[in-house]
Design a protein around this motif. Structure first.
Motif, PDB file in Angstrom:
ATOM      1  N   THR A 131       0.840  -1.204   0.000  1.00  0.00           N
ATOM      2  CA  THR A 131       0.000   0.000   0.000  1.00  0.00           C
ATOM      3  C   THR A 131       0.871   1.249   0.000  1.00  0.00           C
ATOM      4  O   THR A 131       0.563   2.228  -0.682  1.00  0.00           O
ATOM      5  CB  THR A 131      -0.960  -0.004   1.204  1.00  0.00           C
ATOM      6  N   ALA A 132       1.962   1.228   0.764  1.00  0.00           N
ATOM      7  CA  ALA A 132       2.883   2.368   0.770  1.00  0.00           C
ATOM      8  C   ALA A 132       3.469   2.594  -0.620  1.00  0.00           C
ATOM      9  O   ALA A 132       3.544   3.727  -1.098  1.00  0.00           O
ATOM     10  CB  ALA A 132       3.991   2.141   1.794  1.00  0.00           C
ATOM     11  N   LYS A 133       3.840   1.507  -1.272  1.00  0.00           N
ATOM     12  CA  LYS A 133       4.411   1.611  -2.622  1.00  0.00           C
ATOM     13  C   LYS A 133       3.366   2.105  -3.622  1.00  0.00           C
ATOM     14  O   LYS A 133       3.629   2.997  -4.420  1.00  0.00           O
ATOM     15  CB  LYS A 133       4.960   0.247  -3.041  1.00  0.00           C
ATOM     16  N   ARG A 134       2.162   1.515  -3.560  1.00  0.00           N
ATOM     17  CA  ARG A 134       1.091   1.872  -4.485  1.00  0.00           C
ATOM     18  C   ARG A 134       0.698   3.349  -4.362  1.00  0.00           C
ATOM     19  O   ARG A 134       0.369   4.008  -5.345  1.00  0.00           O
ATOM     20  CB  ARG A 134      -0.137   0.990  -4.218  1.00  0.00           C
ATOM     21  N   ASN A 135       0.735   3.879  -3.134  1.00  0.00           N
ATOM     22  CA  ASN A 135       0.339   5.269  -2.892  1.00  0.00           C
ATOM     23  C   ASN A 135       1.524   6.230  -2.892  1.00  0.00           C
ATOM     24  O   ASN A 135       1.383   7.388  -2.534  1.00  0.00           O
ATOM     25  CB  ASN A 135      -0.416   5.365  -1.568  1.00  0.00           C
ATOM     26  N   LYS A 136       2.705   5.727  -3.268  1.00  0.00           N
ATOM     27  CA  LYS A 136       3.925   6.532  -3.353  1.00  0.00           C
ATOM     28  C   LYS A 136       4.214   7.271  -2.041  1.00  0.00           C
ATOM     29  O   LYS A 136       4.523   8.461  -2.026  1.00  0.00           O
ATOM     30  CB  LYS A 136       3.834   7.518  -4.520  1.00  0.00           C
ATOM     31  N   CYS A 137       4.110   6.529  -0.937  1.00  0.00           N
ATOM     32  CA  CYS A 137       4.381   7.104   0.382  1.00  0.00           C
ATOM     33  C   CYS A 137       5.891   7.151   0.601  1.00  0.00           C
ATOM     34  O   CYS A 137       6.614   6.265   0.171  1.00  0.00           O
ATOM     35  CB  CYS A 137       3.722   6.262   1.476  1.00  0.00           C
ATOM     36  N   ASP A 138       6.350   8.206   1.275  1.00  0.00           N
ATOM     37  CA  ASP A 138       7.775   8.311   1.554  1.00  0.00           C
ATOM     38  C   ASP A 138       8.096   8.088   3.025  1.00  0.00           C
ATOM     39  O   ASP A 138       9.238   8.252   3.447  1.00  0.00           O
ATOM     40  CB  ASP A 138       8.360   9.633   1.054  1.00  0.00           C
ATOM     41  N   LEU A 139       7.089   7.683   3.814  1.00  0.00           N
ATOM     42  CA  LEU A 139       7.299   7.306   5.208  1.00  0.00           C
ATOM     43  C   LEU A 139       6.150   6.413   5.651  1.00  0.00           C
ATOM     44  O   LEU A 139       5.001   6.661   5.290  1.00  0.00           O
ATOM     45  CB  LEU A 139       7.361   8.547   6.111  1.00  0.00           C
ATOM     46  N   ILE A 140       6.473   5.386   6.430  1.00  0.00           N
ATOM     47  CA  ILE A 140       5.466   4.536   7.063  1.00  0.00           C
ATOM     48  C   ILE A 140       5.570   4.774   8.561  1.00  0.00           C
ATOM     49  O   ILE A 140       6.660   4.703   9.124  1.00  0.00           O
ATOM     50  CB  ILE A 140       5.708   3.042   6.750  1.00  0.00           C
ATOM     51  N   VAL A 141       4.439   5.062   9.203  1.00  0.00           N
ATOM     52  CA  VAL A 141       4.397   5.243  10.652  1.00  0.00           C
ATOM     53  C   VAL A 141       3.534   4.136  11.229  1.00  0.00           C
ATOM     54  O   VAL A 141       2.411   3.903  10.764  1.00  0.00           O
ATOM     55  CB  VAL A 141       3.797   6.623  11.040  1.00  0.00           C
ATOM     56  N   MET A 142       4.085   3.430  12.229  1.00  0.00           N
ATOM     57  CA  MET A 142       3.316   2.370  12.866  1.00  0.00           C
ATOM     58  C   MET A 142       3.791   2.164  14.290  1.00  0.00           C
ATOM     59  O   MET A 142       4.870   2.618  14.668  1.00  0.00           O
ATOM     60  CB  MET A 142       3.370   1.078  12.062  1.00  0.00           C
ATOM     61  N   ALA A 143       2.976   1.505  15.067  1.00  0.00           N
ATOM     62  CA  ALA A 143       3.299   1.226  16.463  1.00  0.00           C
ATOM     63  C   ALA A 143       3.839  -0.190  16.588  1.00  0.00           C
ATOM     64  O   ALA A 143       3.583  -1.046  15.750  1.00  0.00           O
ATOM     65  CB  ALA A 143       2.062   1.384  17.336  1.00  0.00           C
ATOM     66  N   SER A 144       4.590  -0.407  17.658  1.00  0.00           N
ATOM     67  CA  SER A 144       5.079  -1.740  17.988  1.00  0.00           C
ATOM     68  C   SER A 144       4.540  -2.091  19.362  1.00  0.00           C
ATOM     69  O   SER A 144       4.555  -1.264  20.266  1.00  0.00           O
ATOM     70  CB  SER A 144       6.606  -1.763  18.007  1.00  0.00           C
ATOM     71  N   HIS A 145       4.076  -3.305  19.507  1.00  0.00           N
ATOM     72  CA  HIS A 145       3.547  -3.733  20.802  1.00  0.00           C
ATOM     73  C   HIS A 145       4.649  -4.067  21.797  1.00  0.00           C
ATOM     74  O   HIS A 145       4.386  -4.310  22.961  1.00  0.00           O
ATOM     75  CB  HIS A 145       2.604  -4.935  20.621  1.00  0.00           C
ATOM     76  N   GLY A 146       5.887  -4.090  21.328  1.00  0.00           N
ATOM     77  CA  GLY A 146       7.013  -4.301  22.226  1.00  0.00           C
ATOM     78  C   GLY A 146       7.116  -5.697  22.815  1.00  0.00           C
ATOM     79  O   GLY A 146       7.625  -5.874  23.904  1.00  0.00           O
TER      80      GLY A 146
END
Length: 147
Positions: A104-119
């Motif tokens: 999805t990031a590639k398809r939408n030409k995103c230049d950053l992915i932000v996500m959380a980690s449950h640790g």
């Protein structure tokens, strides 16, 4: 700096923090946000002892999951509107969450992915896996991980 930021959300408290950071960053940089919720397919069981559900029941469950996903990404859109940040809500149906995020990031030409980690650590991490770790190791797009 950034033109399009993908934020992956699952509606959890941790992902809400990631959404806030993505919107703040987008506001500071003038970027657009792509809010993504990956919806899994209902698992089909073919093993002895597994309970098979009727097709209509599976369709009802999947429709409910899709509705919850739309609610989650539309909540991100509403949060973005409060800050005058453009948010594109996206839902994707896939059992491979990390791959869906990267695609999805590639398809939408995103230049950053932000996500959380449950640790998760140790045995829990080994047994449950880490979608964040998969995205970190396989994405060519920079990833901002929040804990």
């Amino acid at each position: 700096m950034y033109k399009r930021i993908l934020v992956a959300t699952d509606g959890s408290k941790l992902s809400t923090m990631a959404v806030e950071h993505a919107i703040n960053l987008a506001d500071l940089t003038g970027a657009e946000v792509v809010a993504l919720k990956v919806v899994p397919r209902y698992p089909q069981t073919y093993f002895e002892g597994g309970v098979a559900l009727a097709a209509a029941e599976i369709a009802r469950i999947e429709a409910q999951w899709n509705e919850e996903a739309l609610t989650a990404v539309n909540a991100v859109k509403s949060a973005g509107q409060l800050r005058e940040v453009k948010v594109k809500p996206v839902t994707v149906k896939s059992d491979l969450i990390a791959e869906a995020i990267i695609a999805t990031a590639k398809r939408n030409k995103c230049d950053l992915i932000v996500m959380a980690s449950h640790g998760r650590r140790g045995l829990k991490r080994l047994l449950l896996g880490s979608e964040t770790q998969q995205v970190l190791t396989h994405s060519h797009t920079p990833v901002l991980v929040l804990r």
